[in-house]
Design an enzyme around this catalytic site. Sequence first.
Site, PDB file in Angstrom:
ATOM      1  N   GLY A   1       0.816  -1.209   0.000  1.00 58.04           N
ATOM      2  CA  GLY A   1       0.000   0.000   0.000  1.00 58.04           C
ATOM      3  C   GLY A   1       0.848   1.256   0.000  1.00 58.04           C
TER       4      GLY A   1
ATOM      5  N   GLY B   1      -1.512   7.203   2.068  1.00 57.10           N
ATOM      6  CA  GLY B   1      -0.940   8.044   3.125  1.00 57.10           C
ATOM      7  C   GLY B   1      -0.323   7.234   4.257  1.00 57.10           C
TER       8      GLY B   1
ATOM      9  N   PHE C   1     -15.634  21.169  11.448  1.00 59.16           N
ATOM     10  CA  PHE C   1     -16.153  19.930  10.867  1.00 59.16           C
ATOM     11  C   PHE C   1     -17.159  19.331  11.836  1.00 59.16           C
ATOM     12  CE2 PHE C   1     -14.257  17.148   7.380  1.00 59.16           C
ATOM     13  CZ  PHE C   1     -13.985  18.188   6.536  1.00 59.16           C
TER      14      PHE C   1
ATOM     15  N   ASP D   1      -8.095  -5.564  -0.129  1.00 62.78           N
ATOM     16  CA  ASP D   1      -7.295  -6.771  -0.395  1.00 62.78           C
ATOM     17  C   ASP D   1      -6.571  -7.286   0.854  1.00 62.78           C
ATOM     18  OD1 ASP D   1      -8.174  -6.288  -2.929  1.00 62.78           O
ATOM     19  OD2 ASP D   1      -6.248  -5.623  -3.730  1.00 62.78           O
TER      20      ASP D   1
ATOM     21  N   GLN E   1     -19.397   3.766   7.320  1.00 61.52           N
ATOM     22  CA  GLN E   1     -19.889   5.140   7.347  1.00 61.52           C
ATOM     23  C   GLN E   1     -20.555   5.500   6.022  1.00 61.52           C
ATOM     24  OE1 GLN E   1     -17.144   8.814   7.586  1.00 61.52           O
ATOM     25  NE2 GLN E   1     -18.330   8.735   9.465  1.00 61.52           N
TER      26      GLN E   1
ATOM     27  N   HIS F   1     -21.620   8.611   4.107  1.00 59.89           N
ATOM     28  CA  HIS F   1     -21.432  10.057   4.130  1.00 59.89           C
ATOM     29  C   HIS F   1     -22.731  10.709   3.700  1.00 59.89           C
ATOM     30  CE1 HIS F   1     -19.781  14.032   3.517  1.00 59.89           C
ATOM     31  NE2 HIS F   1     -18.622  13.623   3.984  1.00 59.89           N
TER      32      HIS F   1
ATOM     33  N   LEU G   1     -17.804  12.470  -3.691  1.00 60.47           N
ATOM     34  CA  LEU G   1     -17.983  13.106  -2.389  1.00 60.47           C
ATOM     35  C   LEU G   1     -18.111  14.625  -2.508  1.00 60.47           C
ATOM     36  CD1 LEU G   1     -17.839  12.718   0.729  1.00 60.47           C
ATOM     37  CD2 LEU G   1     -15.461  13.384   0.523  1.00 60.47           C
TER      38      LEU G   1
ATOM     39  N   THR H   1     -17.487  17.281   0.064  1.00 63.84           N
ATOM     40  CA  THR H   1     -16.890  17.295   1.401  1.00 63.84           C
ATOM     41  C   THR H   1     -17.761  17.937   2.477  1.00 63.84           C
ATOM     42  OG1 THR H   1     -15.048  18.131   2.736  1.00 63.84           O
ATOM     43  CG2 THR H   1     -15.592  19.407   0.808  1.00 63.84           C
ATOM     44  N   GLU H   2     -17.582  17.402   3.706  1.00 64.21           N
ATOM     45  CA  GLU H   2     -18.239  18.002   4.865  1.00 64.21           C
ATOM     46  C   GLU H   2     -17.809  19.461   5.014  1.00 64.21           C
ATOM     47  OE1 GLU H   2     -18.585  15.238   8.108  1.00 64.21           O
ATOM     48  OE2 GLU H   2     -17.757  16.746   9.438  1.00 64.21           O
TER      49      GLU H   2
ATOM     50  N   ARG I   1     -21.681  12.330  11.217  1.00 64.97           N
ATOM     51  CA  ARG I   1     -22.119  11.853   9.899  1.00 64.97           C
ATOM     52  C   ARG I   1     -23.242  10.829   9.942  1.00 64.97           C
ATOM     53  NH1 ARG I   1     -16.236  11.523   6.885  1.00 64.97           N
ATOM     54  NH2 ARG I   1     -16.025  13.772   6.782  1.00 64.97           N
TER      55      ARG I   1
ATOM     56  N   HIS J   1     -18.908   5.494   2.393  1.00 70.16           N
ATOM     57  CA  HIS J   1     -17.737   6.363   2.320  1.00 70.16           C
ATOM     58  C   HIS J   1     -16.508   5.799   3.022  1.00 70.16           C
ATOM     59  CE1 HIS J   1     -15.483  10.075   2.196  1.00 70.16           C
ATOM     60  NE2 HIS J   1     -15.473  10.205   3.509  1.00 70.16           N
TER      61      HIS J   1
ATOM     62  N   ARG K   1     -16.697   7.373  12.405  1.00 73.45           N
ATOM     63  CA  ARG K   1     -15.499   8.209  12.310  1.00 73.45           C
ATOM     64  C   ARG K   1     -15.878   9.672  12.155  1.00 73.45           C
ATOM     65  NH1 ARG K   1     -12.380  10.541   8.030  1.00 73.45           N
ATOM     66  NH2 ARG K   1     -13.722   9.636   6.444  1.00 73.45           N
TER      67      ARG K   1
ATOM     68  N   LEU L   1      -7.215  10.988   7.968  1.00 71.63           N
ATOM     69  CA  LEU L   1      -5.871  11.429   7.553  1.00 71.63           C
ATOM     70  C   LEU L   1      -4.950  11.483   8.767  1.00 71.63           C
ATOM     71  CD1 LEU L   1      -6.525  14.220   4.858  1.00 71.63           C
ATOM     72  CD2 LEU L   1      -6.027  11.806   4.520  1.00 71.63           C
TER      73      LEU L   1
HETATM   74  C1  LIG Z   1     -13.540  10.884  -1.585  1.00 71.29           C
HETATM   75  C2  LIG Z   1     -12.937  10.747  -0.226  1.00 71.29           C
HETATM   76  C3  LIG Z   1     -12.645  11.861   0.516  1.00 71.29           C
HETATM   77  C4  LIG Z   1     -12.072  11.758   1.789  1.00 71.29           C
HETATM   78  N1  LIG Z   1     -11.782  12.877   2.500  1.00 71.29           N
HETATM   79  C5  LIG Z   1     -11.182  12.766   3.706  1.00 71.29           C
HETATM   80  C6  LIG Z   1     -10.787  13.926   4.427  1.00 71.29           C
HETATM   81  O1  LIG Z   1     -10.942  15.051   3.975  1.00 71.29           O
HETATM   82  N2  LIG Z   1     -10.208  13.754   5.637  1.00 71.29           N
HETATM   83  C7  LIG Z   1      -9.979  12.521   6.166  1.00 71.29           C
HETATM   84  O2  LIG Z   1      -9.439  12.445   7.263  1.00 71.29           O
HETATM   85  N3  LIG Z   1     -10.341  11.405   5.482  1.00 71.29           N
HETATM   86  C8  LIG Z   1     -10.917  11.497   4.270  1.00 71.29           C
HETATM   87  N4  LIG Z   1     -11.261  10.361   3.590  1.00 71.29           N
HETATM   88  C9  LIG Z   1     -10.822   9.060   4.108  1.00 71.29           C
HETATM   89  C10 LIG Z   1      -9.339   8.876   3.830  1.00 71.29           C
HETATM   90  O3  LIG Z   1      -8.984   9.548   2.664  1.00 71.29           O
HETATM   91  C11 LIG Z   1      -8.960   7.405   3.669  1.00 71.29           C
HETATM   92  O4  LIG Z   1      -9.445   6.684   4.759  1.00 71.29           O
HETATM   93  C12 LIG Z   1      -7.446   7.258   3.617  1.00 71.29           C
HETATM   94  O5  LIG Z   1      -6.905   8.086   2.627  1.00 71.29           O
HETATM   95  C13 LIG Z   1      -7.002   5.829   3.377  1.00 71.29           C
HETATM   96  O6  LIG Z   1      -5.595   5.815   3.300  1.00 71.29           O
HETATM   97  P1  LIG Z   1      -4.785   4.467   3.345  1.00 71.29           P
HETATM   98  O7  LIG Z   1      -3.348   4.798   3.431  1.00 71.29           O
HETATM   99  O8  LIG Z   1      -5.340   3.584   4.387  1.00 71.29           O
HETATM  100  O9  LIG Z   1      -5.110   3.758   1.959  1.00 71.29           O
HETATM  101  P2  LIG Z   1      -5.283   4.290   0.452  1.00 71.29           P
HETATM  102  O10 LIG Z   1      -4.914   5.688   0.264  1.00 71.29           O
HETATM  103  O11 LIG Z   1      -6.629   3.845   0.028  1.00 71.29           O
HETATM  104  O12 LIG Z   1      -4.192   3.422  -0.291  1.00 71.29           O
HETATM  105  C14 LIG Z   1      -4.266   2.012  -0.388  1.00 71.29           C
HETATM  106  C15 LIG Z   1      -3.005   1.543  -1.057  1.00 71.29           C
HETATM  107  O13 LIG Z   1      -2.966   0.119  -1.058  1.00 71.29           O
HETATM  108  C16 LIG Z   1      -2.567  -0.347  -2.314  1.00 71.29           C
HETATM  109  N5  LIG Z   1      -3.120  -1.702  -2.472  1.00 71.29           N
HETATM  110  C17 LIG Z   1      -4.347  -2.127  -2.107  1.00 71.29           C
HETATM  111  N6  LIG Z   1      -4.471  -3.436  -2.401  1.00 71.29           N
HETATM  112  C18 LIG Z   1      -3.305  -3.830  -2.943  1.00 71.29           C
HETATM  113  C19 LIG Z   1      -2.814  -5.063  -3.461  1.00 71.29           C
HETATM  114  N7  LIG Z   1      -3.556  -6.174  -3.478  1.00 71.29           N
HETATM  115  N8  LIG Z   1      -1.566  -5.102  -3.957  1.00 71.29           N
HETATM  116  C20 LIG Z   1      -0.796  -3.985  -3.972  1.00 71.29           C
HETATM  117  N9  LIG Z   1      -1.205  -2.794  -3.498  1.00 71.29           N
HETATM  118  C21 LIG Z   1      -2.443  -2.729  -2.989  1.00 71.29           C
HETATM  119  C22 LIG Z   1      -3.096   0.667  -3.296  1.00 71.29           C
HETATM  120  O14 LIG Z   1      -2.358   0.629  -4.500  1.00 71.29           O
HETATM  121  C23 LIG Z   1      -2.859   1.959  -2.519  1.00 71.29           C
HETATM  122  O15 LIG Z   1      -1.553   2.393  -2.726  1.00 71.29           O
HETATM  123  C24 LIG Z   1     -11.816  10.469   2.324  1.00 71.29           C
HETATM  124  C25 LIG Z   1     -12.111   9.339   1.572  1.00 71.29           C
HETATM  125  C26 LIG Z   1     -12.690   9.468   0.321  1.00 71.29           C
HETATM  126  C27 LIG Z   1     -13.016   8.210  -0.422  1.00 71.29           C
END
Ligand SMILES: Cc1cc2nc3c(=O)[nH]c(=O)nc-3n(C[C@H](O)[C@H](O)[C@H](O)COP(=O)(O)OP(=O)(O)OC[C@H]3O[C@@H](n4cnc5c(N)ncnc54)[C@H](O)[C@@H]3O)c2cc1C
Length: 593
Positions: free
Chosen positions: A19, A22, A125, A228, A247, A249, A259, A261-262, A293, A360, A405, A411
């Site tokens: 992954g 972030g 928020f 996954d 959740q 949204h 989305l 945003t809130e 939410r 969401h 949440r 984030l």
């Molecule tokens: C539209 C939207 C807006 C949002 N806005 C906010 C916000 O303003 N503030 C906030 O706090 N949260 C927000 N959220 C929630 C937040 O963005 C997510 O929960 C967070 O970014 C998830 O980050 P992560 O690092 O867990 O995974 P992700 O950023 O989802 O990354 C997952 C990673 O895993 C990799 N991966 C997955 N499966 C495999 C596999 N089988 N093999 C290899 N690689 C794989 C992908 O390639 C990717 O790199 C928002 C979510 C959405 C959908």
Amino acid sequence: MKLGNIEFTEQQFDVVIIGGGGSGLRASLEISKSGLNVGVVSKVFPTRSHTVAAQGGITCAIASADPNDDWRWHMFDTVKGSDYIGDQDAIEYMCSEGPETVFELEHMGLPFSRFENGRIYQRPFGGQSKEYGEGGQAARTCAAADRTGHALLHTLYQANLKAGTNFLNEWFAVDIIKNDSGVVSGISCFDMETGEVSIIKCNAIVLATGGAGQVYEQNTTSLICTGDGLGMVLRKDLPLQDMEMWQFHPTGLYGNGSLMTEGCRGEGGYLVNSEGKRFMPDYAPKAKDLASRDVVSRCIVQEILAGRGCGDKKDHVLLKIDHLGSEAIIKKLPEIREISMTFANVDPIENPIPVVPTCHYMMGGIPTNINGQVITQDSNGNDSIVNGLYSIGEAANVSVHGANRLGGNSLLDLVVFGRAAGKHINEELPEQSSSEVSNTNIEESLETLIRIQETKKGESVFSLRSDMQNVMQNYFGVYRNEDLMKEGIKKLEDITERTKKIHLNDKSGQFNSEKVEVLEYLNLLDIANATAYSALERKESRGAHAREDFPERDDENWLCHSLFFKDKNKVSKRAVNLKPKTVETFKPKPRVY
Ligand SMILES: Cc1cc2nc3c(=O)[nH]c(=O)nc-3n(C[C@H](O)[C@H](O)[C@H](O)COP(=O)(O)OP(=O)(O)OC[C@H]3O[C@@H](n4cnc5c(N)ncnc54)[C@H](O)[C@@H]3O)c2cc1C
């Protein structure tokens, strides 16, 4: 190397992170800086991970908007927001460590929006308060306009390049390898561009694979959010926690799911029904449109059920922001305007935006402690740590979000626990040099890949997936009850049976997207089952889990986590940690806004 019909290469890292969102990039940065050899495996180029789509911001008590702001107030809001099944030690850790991690991002160059005085901009928020809920609305979400995730992810990616992190971009991870002594020792994966299969050996694995919003028909998440890592964990007989908690949204763009945003409501926008009436004050007199939410989503559904929905089908409501004026909209919500114009043909400077509650965020996930170490439960109900296996970000359940949440807390969760897991690995990486992996271990980890590669006929993934998504949408949505869920489970059983005959039509190696979709679907189906059985088991209403047949919260029986095991679809309970280290317990109270 060759095993049966499958050829594969071998690679080796100290640590593999699956992954590049972030959370994964925050962990890899911490580990790379310490000199360990870390490989980030990502099925998309890292800056295309779903984190890039985060709009509203990152919530943290940096005391910019209000010099008296306090991480303990943030903690109180988060515990209350979680409807009291968030672990208080984890929430305490996130809220107190938060400011340092946000300032680190600032110093790495994250281009935050600013107040006139130059400090980081913070917007109000939902669910945010001062003085433990007594001092009115707080403004605690740090933002880079409405593109915070984009700014955060690019900043972290660049910092990783500088630190020398190894990237395996567009590689798909299939399964975790445990060796004969049960030690986590590698992963199986393949290069999506060429089809090359590889076994990567390592001493620690971090699952940072993000959420699984694609389990629902209507969702705000990217097509790659298929959970996954959760599938990998279930296939290793490890449990998932609180999977009934999804959740919705309140403001997904009607008909499209994107989305809104809130932050729209944070900046002063509000919801109206078909009579043009602002309805949230009727339900949440204090917080109004900024109630949390789950609450706002249910109110919208209530308005629609009462016949006050908008449009021909009376099946959505409107989000009004035109009164904020064009200057504010263009400066603070530019993406929202663009998405709304592109996908709904509405310019929010002039007209309200059609919106509806949309899936969401996955509050549930892989249970971990505050170091990101994965936890399982033995047959006596005791916790134990799975050595060498970590999980962070939306894939994990540490648990800071509990049953609901708060906006901007994900984030923060990514960077706080990404960093914590990185630190823990740096300090404790098991010394054993690459642990023994036998041919049987490797074969096991390639079992699914080999099986789908050999199918001759059967059902296509596309019909199976859309049937599954449809069941989840209609039987496990905003409101639930026993009869409805039992019917949904029957349908899922049928889909699970049909899935045994799934057929991969395209057997080619290069950029075989059907193969990827089959593997993703198999993970999604496991998650659908986890959600269904956990939701049926929890006989109360709490946070996002609203049951018509059990409308009240039941602290006596259900102030606990649920744990789902794939074996026999078993659901058990796990205690919530109600004891923070430096402050008093926040005791469960009725949750009113
Ligand atoms: C539209 C939207 C807006 C949002 N806005 C906010 C916000 O303003 N503030 C906030 O706090 N949260 C927000 N959220 C929630 C937040 O963005 C997510 O929960 C967070 O970014 C998830 O980050 P992560 O690092 O867990 O995974 P992700 O950023 O989802 O990354 C997952 C990673 O895993 C990799 N991966 C997955 N499966 C495999 C596999 N089988 N093999 C290899 N690689 C794989 C992908 O390639 C990717 O790199 C928002 C979510 C959405 C959908």
